[in-house]
Scaffold this motif. Structure first.
Motif, PDB file in Angstrom:
ATOM      1  N   PRO A  12      -5.694   3.485  -2.836  1.00  0.00           N
ATOM      2  CA  PRO A  12      -5.115   2.398  -1.618  1.00  0.00           C
ATOM      3  C   PRO A  12      -5.449   2.902  -0.212  1.00  0.00           C
ATOM      4  O   PRO A  12      -4.988   2.496   0.578  1.00  0.00           O
ATOM      5  CB  PRO A  12      -3.552   4.105  -2.055  1.00  0.00           C
ATOM      6  N   TYR A  13      -6.334   4.043  -0.448  1.00  0.00           N
ATOM      7  CA  TYR A  13      -7.087   4.161   0.885  1.00  0.00           C
ATOM      8  C   TYR A  13      -8.329   2.972   1.227  1.00  0.00           C
ATOM      9  O   TYR A  13      -8.523   2.858   2.423  1.00  0.00           O
ATOM     10  CB  TYR A  13      -7.742   5.624   1.191  1.00  0.00           C
ATOM     11  N   ILE A  14      -8.539   2.709   0.540  1.00  0.00           N
ATOM     12  CA  ILE A  14      -9.453   1.524   0.326  1.00  0.00           C
ATOM     13  C   ILE A  14      -8.675  -0.199   0.923  1.00  0.00           C
ATOM     14  O   ILE A  14      -9.349  -0.197   1.730  1.00  0.00           O
ATOM     15  CB  ILE A  14     -10.481   1.285  -0.746  1.00  0.00           C
ATOM     16  N   PHE A  51      -7.881   7.356  -6.971  1.00  0.00           N
ATOM     17  CA  PHE A  51      -6.756   8.318  -5.760  1.00  0.00           C
ATOM     18  C   PHE A  51      -7.021   7.690  -4.404  1.00  0.00           C
ATOM     19  O   PHE A  51      -6.538   7.227  -3.624  1.00  0.00           O
ATOM     20  CB  PHE A  51      -7.697   9.758  -6.234  1.00  0.00           C
ATOM     21  N   ALA A  52      -8.572   7.087  -4.748  1.00  0.00           N
ATOM     22  CA  ALA A  52      -9.039   6.526  -3.039  1.00  0.00           C
ATOM     23  C   ALA A  52      -8.963   4.807  -3.426  1.00  0.00           C
ATOM     24  O   ALA A  52      -8.450   4.763  -1.837  1.00  0.00           O
ATOM     25  CB  ALA A  52     -10.538   6.172  -3.862  1.00  0.00           C
ATOM     26  N   THR A  99       0.783  -1.181  -0.160  1.00  0.00           N
ATOM     27  CA  THR A  99       0.511   0.014   0.118  1.00  0.00           C
ATOM     28  C   THR A  99       0.693   0.788   0.437  1.00  0.00           C
ATOM     29  O   THR A  99       0.640   2.002  -0.531  1.00  0.00           O
ATOM     30  CB  THR A  99      -0.904   0.037   1.051  1.00  0.00           C
ATOM     31  N   THR A 100       2.126   1.289   0.475  1.00  0.00           N
ATOM     32  CA  THR A 100       2.496   2.646   0.880  1.00  0.00           C
ATOM     33  C   THR A 100       3.382   2.157  -1.164  1.00  0.00           C
ATOM     34  O   THR A 100       2.965   4.091  -1.041  1.00  0.00           O
ATOM     35  CB  THR A 100       3.687   1.910   1.547  1.00  0.00           C
ATOM     36  N   THR A 107       0.091   5.568  -7.211  1.00  0.00           N
ATOM     37  CA  THR A 107      -1.548   6.208  -7.827  1.00  0.00           C
ATOM     38  C   THR A 107      -1.949   7.440  -7.627  1.00  0.00           C
ATOM     39  O   THR A 107      -2.705   7.984  -8.151  1.00  0.00           O
ATOM     40  CB  THR A 107      -2.525   4.894  -7.013  1.00  0.00           C
ATOM     41  N   ASN A 108      -1.604   8.198  -6.496  1.00  0.00           N
ATOM     42  CA  ASN A 108      -1.808   9.708  -6.249  1.00  0.00           C
ATOM     43  C   ASN A 108      -0.504  10.281  -7.618  1.00  0.00           C
ATOM     44  O   ASN A 108      -1.419  11.034  -7.600  1.00  0.00           O
ATOM     45  CB  ASN A 108      -0.887  10.160  -5.173  1.00  0.00           C
ATOM     46  N   THR A 151       0.247   3.706  -3.345  1.00  0.00           N
ATOM     47  CA  THR A 151      -0.020   5.065  -2.680  1.00  0.00           C
ATOM     48  C   THR A 151       0.565   5.988  -3.614  1.00  0.00           C
ATOM     49  O   THR A 151      -0.084   6.868  -4.271  1.00  0.00           O
ATOM     50  CB  THR A 151      -0.027   5.706  -1.132  1.00  0.00           C
ATOM     51  N   MET A 186      -5.783   0.644   2.825  1.00  0.00           N
ATOM     52  CA  MET A 186      -5.462   0.917   3.561  1.00  0.00           C
ATOM     53  C   MET A 186      -7.457   0.491   5.214  1.00  0.00           C
ATOM     54  O   MET A 186      -6.307  -0.092   6.795  1.00  0.00           O
ATOM     55  CB  MET A 186      -5.270   1.965   4.284  1.00  0.00           C
ATOM     56  N   SER A 187      -7.881   0.620   5.102  1.00  0.00           N
ATOM     57  CA  SER A 187      -9.542   0.353   4.986  1.00  0.00           C
ATOM     58  C   SER A 187      -9.539  -1.284   5.881  1.00  0.00           C
ATOM     59  O   SER A 187      -9.769  -1.786   6.900  1.00  0.00           O
ATOM     60  CB  SER A 187     -10.343   0.560   5.111  1.00  0.00           C
TER      61      SER A 187
END
Length: 99
Positions: free
Chosen positions: A76-78, A73-74, A30-31, A37-38, A34, A80-81
């Motif tokens: 990696p945050y998914i 953009f979203a 994920t690191t 993808t950013n 991120t 992370m959850s």
């Protein structure tokens, strides 16, 4: 019951190790994703805006590019959850094994 609890703890120990390994691998992947993808989402965003400003694309195409940028953009945050949920399960399992 006193015989079953230590046997259950011994049986759940490999599961705890697998959850911890999945958590570490997930954090590592994920690191790096991120960052990628950013950059990709930023590229989509700026291409959409410049296409709209220079009148190279109409509003529908620009909206599609902006939605794509947000989804990229979203992601990696998914992830992370999901990793946070894996961490929670691992912590609960660790608490059970220490009791």
């Amino acid at each position: 019951m006193t015989v079953l609890k230590p046997m259950l703890k011994l049986a759940l120990l490999p599961l705890l190790l697998l959850l911890i390994l999945a958590q570490w691998v997930g954090i590592f992947l994920t690191t790096f994703s991120t960052i990628l993808t950013n950059l990709l989402a930023g590229l989509f965003f700026f291409v959409a805006l410049t296409s709209w400003v220079m009148k190279l694309a109409d509003g529908g195409e620009v909206l599609k590019m902006l939605v794509t940028a947000f989804v990229v953009f979203a992601l990696p945050y998914i992830a992370m959850s999901i990793i946070a949920k894996i961490s929670f399960v691992a912590e609960e399992l660790r608490d059970f094994l220490q009791s």
